[in-house]
Motif scaffolding. Structure first.
Motif, PDB file in Angstrom:
ATOM      1  N   GLU A 188       5.024  -4.129   7.928  1.00  0.00           N
ATOM      2  CA  GLU A 188       6.361  -3.619   7.634  1.00  0.00           C
ATOM      3  C   GLU A 188       6.201  -2.228   7.031  1.00  0.00           C
ATOM      4  OE1 GLU A 188      10.195  -4.649   4.786  1.00  0.00           O
ATOM      5  OE2 GLU A 188       8.537  -6.061   4.928  1.00  0.00           O
ATOM      6  N   ILE A 189       6.916  -1.270   7.584  1.00  0.00           N
ATOM      7  CA  ILE A 189       6.871   0.108   7.092  1.00  0.00           C
ATOM      8  C   ILE A 189       8.179   0.384   6.377  1.00  0.00           C
ATOM      9  CG2 ILE A 189       6.651   2.538   7.720  1.00  0.00           C
ATOM     10  CD1 ILE A 189       5.260   1.544  10.315  1.00  0.00           C
ATOM     11  N   THR A 190       8.087   0.734   5.094  1.00  0.00           N
ATOM     12  CA  THR A 190       9.268   1.016   4.290  1.00  0.00           C
ATOM     13  C   THR A 190       9.021   2.288   3.497  1.00  0.00           C
ATOM     14  OG1 THR A 190       9.586  -1.363   4.038  1.00  0.00           O
ATOM     15  CG2 THR A 190      10.873   0.050   2.609  1.00  0.00           C
ATOM     16  N   SER A 191       9.976   3.203   3.540  1.00  0.00           N
ATOM     17  CA  SER A 191       9.828   4.434   2.772  1.00  0.00           C
ATOM     18  C   SER A 191      10.156   4.171   1.308  1.00  0.00           C
ATOM     19  CB  SER A 191      10.744   5.529   3.319  1.00  0.00           C
ATOM     20  OG  SER A 191      12.094   5.232   3.014  1.00  0.00           O
ATOM     21  N   ARG A 192       9.656   5.002   0.446  1.00  0.00           N
ATOM     22  CA  ARG A 192       9.937   4.870  -0.989  1.00  0.00           C
ATOM     23  C   ARG A 192      11.441   4.986  -1.242  1.00  0.00           C
ATOM     24  NH1 ARG A 192       6.148   7.463  -5.107  1.00  0.00           N
ATOM     25  NH2 ARG A 192       5.428   5.347  -5.215  1.00  0.00           N
TER      26      ARG A 192
ATOM     27  N   LEU B 105       0.861  -1.176   0.000  1.00  0.00           N
ATOM     28  CA  LEU B 105       0.000   0.000   0.000  1.00  0.00           C
ATOM     29  C   LEU B 105       0.897   1.226   0.000  1.00  0.00           C
ATOM     30  CD1 LEU B 105      -2.833   1.299   0.458  1.00  0.00           C
ATOM     31  CD2 LEU B 105      -2.377   1.088   2.887  1.00  0.00           C
ATOM     32  N   THR B 106       0.646   2.148  -0.893  1.00  0.00           N
ATOM     33  CA  THR B 106       1.401   3.386  -0.951  1.00  0.00           C
ATOM     34  C   THR B 106       0.512   4.516  -0.473  1.00  0.00           C
ATOM     35  OG1 THR B 106       2.656   2.590  -2.854  1.00  0.00           O
ATOM     36  CG2 THR B 106       2.679   4.967  -2.452  1.00  0.00           C
ATOM     37  N   VAL B 107       1.019   5.293   0.477  1.00  0.00           N
ATOM     38  CA  VAL B 107       0.272   6.418   1.023  1.00  0.00           C
ATOM     39  C   VAL B 107       1.111   7.669   0.810  1.00  0.00           C
ATOM     40  CG1 VAL B 107      -0.755   7.406   3.100  1.00  0.00           C
ATOM     41  CG2 VAL B 107      -0.771   4.933   2.776  1.00  0.00           C
ATOM     42  N   ASN B 108       0.561   8.647   0.116  1.00  0.00           N
ATOM     43  CA  ASN B 108       1.256   9.916  -0.109  1.00  0.00           C
ATOM     44  C   ASN B 108       0.679  10.962   0.836  1.00  0.00           C
ATOM     45  OD1 ASN B 108       2.884   9.034  -2.341  1.00  0.00           O
ATOM     46  ND2 ASN B 108       1.009   9.011  -3.524  1.00  0.00           N
ATOM     47  N   ILE B 109       1.537  11.546   1.650  1.00  0.00           N
ATOM     48  CA  ILE B 109       1.096  12.537   2.631  1.00  0.00           C
ATOM     49  C   ILE B 109       1.951  13.786   2.461  1.00  0.00           C
ATOM     50  CG2 ILE B 109       0.715  13.018   5.071  1.00  0.00           C
ATOM     51  CD1 ILE B 109       0.739   9.958   5.520  1.00  0.00           C
TER      52      ILE B 109
ATOM     53  N   THR C 257       3.328  16.856   9.804  1.00  0.00           N
ATOM     54  CA  THR C 257       2.679  16.525  11.072  1.00  0.00           C
ATOM     55  C   THR C 257       1.788  15.303  10.909  1.00  0.00           C
ATOM     56  OG1 THR C 257       2.702  18.857  11.699  1.00  0.00           O
ATOM     57  CG2 THR C 257       1.234  17.411  12.926  1.00  0.00           C
ATOM     58  N   LEU C 258       1.083  15.242   9.803  1.00  0.00           N
ATOM     59  CA  LEU C 258       0.224  14.095   9.532  1.00  0.00           C
ATOM     60  C   LEU C 258       1.060  12.837   9.303  1.00  0.00           C
ATOM     61  CD1 LEU C 258      -2.588  12.972   9.205  1.00  0.00           C
ATOM     62  CD2 LEU C 258      -2.542  13.711   6.814  1.00  0.00           C
ATOM     63  N   VAL C 259       2.214  12.977   8.658  1.00  0.00           N
ATOM     64  CA  VAL C 259       3.113  11.833   8.449  1.00  0.00           C
ATOM     65  C   VAL C 259       3.476  11.226   9.795  1.00  0.00           C
ATOM     66  CG1 VAL C 259       5.431  11.126   7.720  1.00  0.00           C
ATOM     67  CG2 VAL C 259       4.078  12.625   6.259  1.00  0.00           C
TER      68      VAL C 259
END
Length: 62
Positions: A30-34, A4-8, A12-14
């Motif tokens: 698992e949380i992985t940045s782009r 799942l890709t989430v663009n924020i 502050t919301l991130v």
């Protein structure tokens, strides 16, 4: 596995979203940045390359 890709746009919301997601890590999230994904792809592409000693690397640094 699903990705799942989430663009924020809002920093502050991130922080809030990451804080929330951290609570699901024990469940297998698992949380992985782009940026991390791009780095991993670059590393994977170099796996088959010939290795170079550190001394030779320093000699050809320029």
């Amino acid at each position: 596995m699903q990705t799942l890709t989430v663009n924020i746009q809002n920093d502050t919301l991130v922080e809030k979203v990451v804080w929330l997601l951290e609570h699901f890590k024990n469940d297998g999230l698992e949380i992985t940045s782009r940026e991390d994904i791009e780095d991993l792809k670059l590393l994977k592409s170099t796996k088959k390359e010939e290795t170079v000693s550190f001394e030779n690397y320093l000699k050809n640094e320029d």
